[in-house]
Motif scaffolding. Structure first.
Motif: not given
Length: 505
Positions: A306-313, A327-329, A436-441
């Motif tokens: 399992d390969v996970v990538q998250l994006s934050a807004a 906060i939205t993930v 790596p999580t996108l758009n952090v910080p």
């Protein structure tokens, strides 16, 4: 298999096996026997290398009654796979010195005795008038190799009459070992160390059968998606060959040599995952096979990486003098569901008094470690860290947390409330690889210059009080009247609480 030869005491005398006497004839299998070097050992028994021989002894006795007739021949069943040139039959007539090698024949059938039992040949010895009756004659079989103990009857011929001696548990003879068998047992697992992962494999090739297996050929094939990069392989058996010439395939081959009965060979190897081109669920298949002659076995296992990538807004909503930070993930496409921990920081500027009404179920603490109270006035300058544990983000879905505060008063003409999402961290124990999580910080500011502004207003926001959708306001006039329907204004009677609201990036 016959036990390793052990010293044996002939006194008190014991028999391993004896059946009832028939017409004056008795067959005895003694518990002890005399080996060629003169030692007394257990019966039967095996001496390993350098002799590699097994020994089996029997006694044939006749009384001197008038009706008793002397033995003309006898047959003992032995394994049909034993070649005659690996057998020595020795005879010792009671009172006549030492053992002497005598002739014998091996055959699956005999004109007088008929066919041997299935899986056996008749070992036949004829007396040739060397003795008649009133005598005991001992026979010792010396056979190259070790064979399992089998139970079969022994037949004797006297005066053209056959006598079969086959009482319970008698007699112990060398039977053929069970054929060699192959069993392959393959296990695989993902070993995580932080955000690094190794693929670990263990293959056990064993022979639970009764015969050696020679020239055991081993093949193991690992198939993996080409958007997964695997590093150098570490393998426990240096004699095996590794072929990586085909993209997405690792082929491991080699000759394991001979597997003796009961022997097993364990092979381990490790592969680090050094790169993944994107999120997803990646299957890594492995099949191991062993072959020796007609014996063959294989086993199969699959790993799901399992390969996970998250994006934050982050965005904010202003309703009167209330500010809601959302906060939205979000899980990026193809990314499997996961749990995460988010760390958010709100900085209240000097001169502003606020009151928090919700932290969205998260934990909020001042920098000194004290918990931030709800519905109490907080006067800046204060830095607040908000931690949300166990945020569940479904596949192709999102998770939200809303932080709500009310501006109570301001003693300065301008200032900015800063809200920054600092980190989105995977929770441990999930056996997932995180990109790596996108758009952090990511930050959003609420500024006031005789007004409060949101640097990134939410489109089609949800009113946190009643769940209804509304459009974010762009301005509010000095009298506190909203020109976009975002909510009630501030009282003009207190100049420190009279603000314009506008959206700014």
């Amino acid at each position: 298999m016959a036990d390793i030869c052990q010293n044996c005491n002939c006194s008190p005398y014991e028999n391993l096996c004896v059946c009832a006497t028939q017409n004056g004839i008795t067959i005895i299998q003694p518990a002890c026997q005399t080996l060629p070097d003169g030692s007394i050992a257990s019966n039967p028994c095996f001496r390993p290398s350098p002799e590699n021989r097994s020994y089996w002894s029997y006694k044939f006795s006749t009384d001197n009654a008038m009706a008793t007739r002397g033995i003309s021949s006898f047959v003992i069943p032995i394994c049909q796979n034993i070649p005659a040139n690996t057998v020595v039959v020795s005879e010792k007539i009671d009172g006549c010195g030492t053992f002497t090698s005598i002739p014998f024949t091996l055959s699956p059938t005999d004109p007088n005795y008929g066919p041997a039992p299935t899986g056996f040949s008749w070992l036949k010895v004829e007396s040739d008038n060397r003795f008649d009756k009133g005598v005991t004659v001992e026979y010792r079989l010396e056979i190259v190799g070790n064979y399992p103990n089998g139970t079969q009857g022994i037949q004797v011929r006297a005066a053209n009459v056959n006598y079969t001696f086959a009482c319970e548990g008698c007699y112990i003879v060398p039977q053929c070992p069970e054929p060699g068998q192959l069993i392959v047992n393959l296990t695989c697992e993902e070993i995580f160390d932080g955000n690094n992962v190794r693929l670990a494999y263990e293959v056990t090739v064993s022979n639970p059968g009764g015969s050696p297996l020679q020239n055991v050929q081993f093949t193991d094939t690992i198939l993996y998606p080409q958007n997964v990069t695997l590093g150098p392989i570490t393998i426990s058996d240096p004699t095996l060959n590794v072929d990586r010439s085909v993209p997405g395939r690792i082929l491991i081959t080699g000759n394991l040599g001979t597997l003796e009965p009961g022997e097993e060979r364990i092979i381990t190897y490790f592969l680090p995952v050094t790169g993944v081109s994107g999120p997803g669920e990646f299957l890594i298949d492995n099949r191991a096979t062993a072959v020796s002659g007609t014996a063959q076995a294989s086993d199969f296992c699959t790993l799901n990486l399992d390969v996970v990538q998250l994006s934050a807004a982050k965005c904010c909503t202003i309703t009167g003098n209330q500010v809601t930070y959302r906060i939205t993930v979000t899980n990026t496409p193809n990314s499997p569901g996961t749990n995460a921990r988010i760390v958010d920081t709100i900085t209240i500027p000097e001169g502003l008094t606020v009151r928090f009404s919700s932290f969205g179920g998260c934990q909020a603490r001042f920098r000194n470690g004290e918990e931030v109270p709800l519905n109490q006035d907080i006067t800046g300058l204060r830095i607040i860290d908000i931690v949300c544990d166990n945020l569940q983000i479904p596949p192709s879905g999102s998770a939200h947390r809303d932080i709500q505060l009310t501006i109570v008063s301001a003693s300065t003409q301008s200032g900015t409330i800063n809200n920054t999402l600092n980190a989105v961290d995977p929770l441990g124990g999930q056996n997932q690889l995180f990109l790596p999580t996108l758009n952090v910080p990511v930050s959003v500011d609420t500024a006031y210059v005789a007004s409060i502004t949101c640097s990134n207003p939410c489109p089609n926001n949800i009113n946190p009080d009643n769940g209804q959708f509304f459009t974010a306001s762009s301005t509010m006039n000095a009298a506190g009247q909203s020109d976009c329907g975002c909510g009630g204004g501030l009282s003009s009677s207190n100049p420190t609480r009279k603000f314009n609201w506008r959206s700014e990036l």
